[in-house]
Design an enzyme around this catalytic site. Structure first.
Site, short mmCIF file in Angstrom:
data_model
loop_
_atom_site.label_atom_id
_atom_site.label_comp_id
_atom_site.label_asym_id
_atom_site.label_seq_id
_atom_site.Cartn_x
_atom_site.Cartn_y
_atom_site.Cartn_z
N ASP A 38 0.86 -1.18 0.00
CA ASP A 38 0.00 0.00 0.00
C ASP A 38 0.90 1.23 0.00
OD1 ASP A 38 -2.34 1.63 0.47
OD2 ASP A 38 -3.22 -0.10 1.50
N ASP A 54 -3.10 4.63 -2.36
CA ASP A 54 -4.13 5.21 -1.50
C ASP A 54 -4.61 6.55 -2.08
OD1 ASP A 54 -5.39 4.88 1.23
OD2 ASP A 54 -4.48 6.85 1.52
N GLU A 96 -6.58 3.60 -5.71
CA GLU A 96 -7.87 3.82 -5.05
C GLU A 96 -8.34 5.20 -5.49
OE1 GLU A 96 -10.02 4.54 -0.74
OE2 GLU A 96 -7.96 5.14 -1.07
N HIS A 121 -11.54 -2.68 3.75
CA HIS A 121 -11.38 -2.30 5.16
C HIS A 121 -12.03 -0.96 5.50
CE1 HIS A 121 -8.45 -0.10 2.91
NE2 HIS A 121 -8.21 0.68 3.95
N ASP A 122 -12.68 -0.32 4.53
CA ASP A 122 -13.29 0.99 4.78
C ASP A 122 -14.81 0.95 4.79
OD1 ASP A 122 -10.86 2.37 4.91
OD2 ASP A 122 -10.79 2.64 2.73
C1 GLC Z 1 -7.97 5.38 2.04
C2 GLC Z 1 -7.82 4.18 2.95
C3 GLC Z 1 -8.44 4.50 4.28
C4 GLC Z 1 -7.71 5.68 4.88
C5 GLC Z 1 -7.67 6.86 3.93
C6 GLC Z 1 -6.64 7.86 4.34
O1 GLC Z 1 -9.29 5.66 1.76
O2 GLC Z 1 -8.37 3.05 2.34
O3 GLC Z 1 -8.40 3.40 5.15
O4 GLC Z 1 -8.33 6.07 6.08
O5 GLC Z 1 -7.34 6.49 2.62
O6 GLC Z 1 -5.36 7.34 4.14
#
Ligand code: GLC
Ligand code: CA
Length: 519
Positions: free
Chosen positions: A108, A205, A260, A322-323
């Site tokens: 990540d 991310d 993402e 995980h979100d």
């Molecule tokens: C992304 C991650 C999340 C995190 C955010 C800030 O959305 O998946 O878990 O809180 O970025 O890094």
């Protein structure tokens, strides 16, 4: 040196187009030292679970040094492992052992922000003339931008230097200034550090957040309460991605970037593939937001086909991560729906991502008031994986950092291995079917006429063909198909291997193969 990996393919396409990726959330995968928190050695010790599932690659959520204000998404050293998870030597071992099993490994990469404890930010906030001042985004006046994770304004006042700094997430996660060439250089060095150690790529991310509107204009959506991170879409992020892509492409091997792009719009997501010079793949979350509804799913899937096909943007499919609340929980706890959803996930055109635990049919854990860890309220989906049937389910030692999801005994890996009707077996069957069928991995996607409650599509690659029918309704539905078909896999037992008789049972999913002649 990178160990050679066993190719999954189909010579004709990159490994990642043929792959199924398994997301590991390290805190909750497996604990090797009894402190109640999963770690790198725990992952190494349980790689056979991923291999037996039939996945081709793993993406590991952040394991870098972090004060853990956002569970590791607030990084204070990108080139070291947090002691909670182990050491650099453990990371090297994981890369080696994954490769030895033919599993690729993605880390990540969190480019948008560091931790406020990162030495860069400590310097940046030390004085206005510090050489690293401009590595972050400082302003005399805030605007109306909102932070995510319920953190209020995206600006925090710094009393020492009497300016505001920008953070699209928590105040403990100051945003880097990617317009500063030194920042770009330093972050490219981070990527090199891990590429040199042999990783096969990165999940990036919030890949749509590194560029910000240079005029810092107010935005009505922020004024209405939405965080900027959910729609930030500045052109400069594309330049950042092009730089990362050309760096990645300069490495040998078929390395990959999965972004993402957390904008809930497929049309926006497509642009992050650039002209084949930005992301190889991007997450696209509208299907993850979809309720169990045939019209909503059909719309999301058609949209992907319509927008990504012509752009030659290879799709991804994600139902849980995980979100977000786990999909079984979002589908009213229904196992039947979760089984049908897995069929959908693993037979659409594109690369599927499985979030650890969905192969067990886990629901969200119930988090009592005092047990909450995440400021963003996302603990439910992050519960530890139950390995063995009897408590403490393979988490020997201190109680795990979060409670288990409901039914941890019957949904444990151990229990499900002994039951060939289990969710775990269903996932294994689906991954096997996918691996064996070029049509399912790489074929065209074509929707077939069917009643509104039933989603029916054909996948085709050369001579290889499959049809998938998913009935969202609570009653059996007739479905006419061209030609003769037989049931290869069904979400409920009893139909496998039989000729398809034109009926899809209530909330049933069917994978059909052409009927062999004589049947
Ligand atoms: C992304 C991650 C999340 C995190 C955010 C800030 O959305 O998946 O878990 O809180 O970025 O890094
Ligand atoms: Ca541990």
């Amino acid at each position: 040196m990178t160990a050679t990996t066993t190719p999954v393919t189909s010579a004709s396409a990159s490994w990642w187009k043929n792959a199924v990726v398994y997301q590991i959330y390290p805190r909750s995968y497996a604990d090797s030292n009894g402190d109640g928190i999963g770690d790198l050695t725990g992952i190494c010790e349980h790689l056979d679970h991923i291999q037996a599932l039939g996945a081709d690659a793993l993406w590991v959520s952040p394991v870098f040094r972090s004060p853990m204000a956002d569970a590791g998404y607030d990084i204070s050293d990108y080139c070291d492992i947090d002691p909670l998870f182990g050491t650099l030597a453990d990371a090297d071992r994981l890369i080696r052992e994954a490769h030895a099993r033919g599993l690729r490994i993605l880390l990540d990469f969190v480019p948008n922000h560091t931790s406020d404890q990162h030495p860069w930010f400590i310097e940046s906030r030390a004085s206005r003339d510090n050489p690293r001042r401009d590595w972050y985004i400082w302003r005399d006046e805030p605007n109306d931008w909102r932070a995510a994770l319920g953190a209020g304004s995206a600006w925090t006042w710094d009393d020492t230097t009497r300016q505001y700094y920008l953070h699209l997430f928590l105040p403990e996660q100051p945003d880097l200034n990617w317009r500063n060439p030194q920042v770009m250089q330093a972050m490219h060095d981070v990527l090199r550090f891990w590429l040199d150690r042999g990783v096969d790529g990165f999940r990036i991310d919030v890949a749509h957040c590194t560029g910000k509107d240079p005029t810092f204009a107010n935005h009505p959506r922020c004024l209405a309460g939405e965080p900027l991170a959910s729609f930030n879409d500045d052109p400069y992020s594309h330049e950042v991605l092009r730089g990362i892509r050309s760096l990645i492409d300069s490495y040998p091997g078929d390395r990959v970037l999965v972004g993402e792009v957390n904008i809930r719009s497929t049309a926006s997501v497509v642009r992050y593939y650039g002209a084949g010079d930005e992301l190889h793949m991007s997450f696209n979350f509208p299907p993850l937001d979809a309720p169990w509804d045939p019209v909503v799913f059909r719309t999301c899937i058609r949209e992907v086909d319509k927008l990504m096909g012509p752009a030659e943007a290879w799709p991804t499919w994600v139902l849980s991560n995980h979100d977000n609340s786990r999909h079984r929980s979002r589908y009213d706890g229904s196992m039947r729906r979760a089984r049908a959803a897995a069929l959908l996930l693993l037979t659409l055109r594109g690369t599927p991502f499985i979030f650890q635990g969905e192969e067990l049919g886990l629901e969200d854990a119930v988090i009592a008031a005092g047990q909450q860890v995440d400021p963003g309220g996302r603990d439910g989906c992050r519960a530890p994986l139950p390995w063995s049937s009897a408590a403490p389910h393979g988490w020997n030692g201190a109680a795990p950092w979060l409670p288990f999801a409901p039914d941890a005994d019957t949904l444990s890996v151990e229990s499900q291995l002994g039951d060939n009707t289990s969710m775990l077996h269903w996932y294994r069957q689906l991954l096997q079917a996918r691996r064996a069928s070029p049509a399912l991995r790489l074929g065209d996607w074509e929707e077939l006429p069917s009643p509104p409650e039933v989603l029916t599509y054909r996948r085709r690659h050369g001579d290889d063909e499959r049809i998938v029918c998913i009935n969202f309704a609570d009653s059996a539905m007739p479905t006419d198909l061209p030609g003769a078909w037989q049931v290869q896999l069904a979400t409920q037992p009893g139909r496998t291997g039989r000729a398809f008789d034109g009926v899809v049972l209530e909330e049933q999913g069917l994978l059909l193969a052409p009927a062999r002649s004589g049947q």
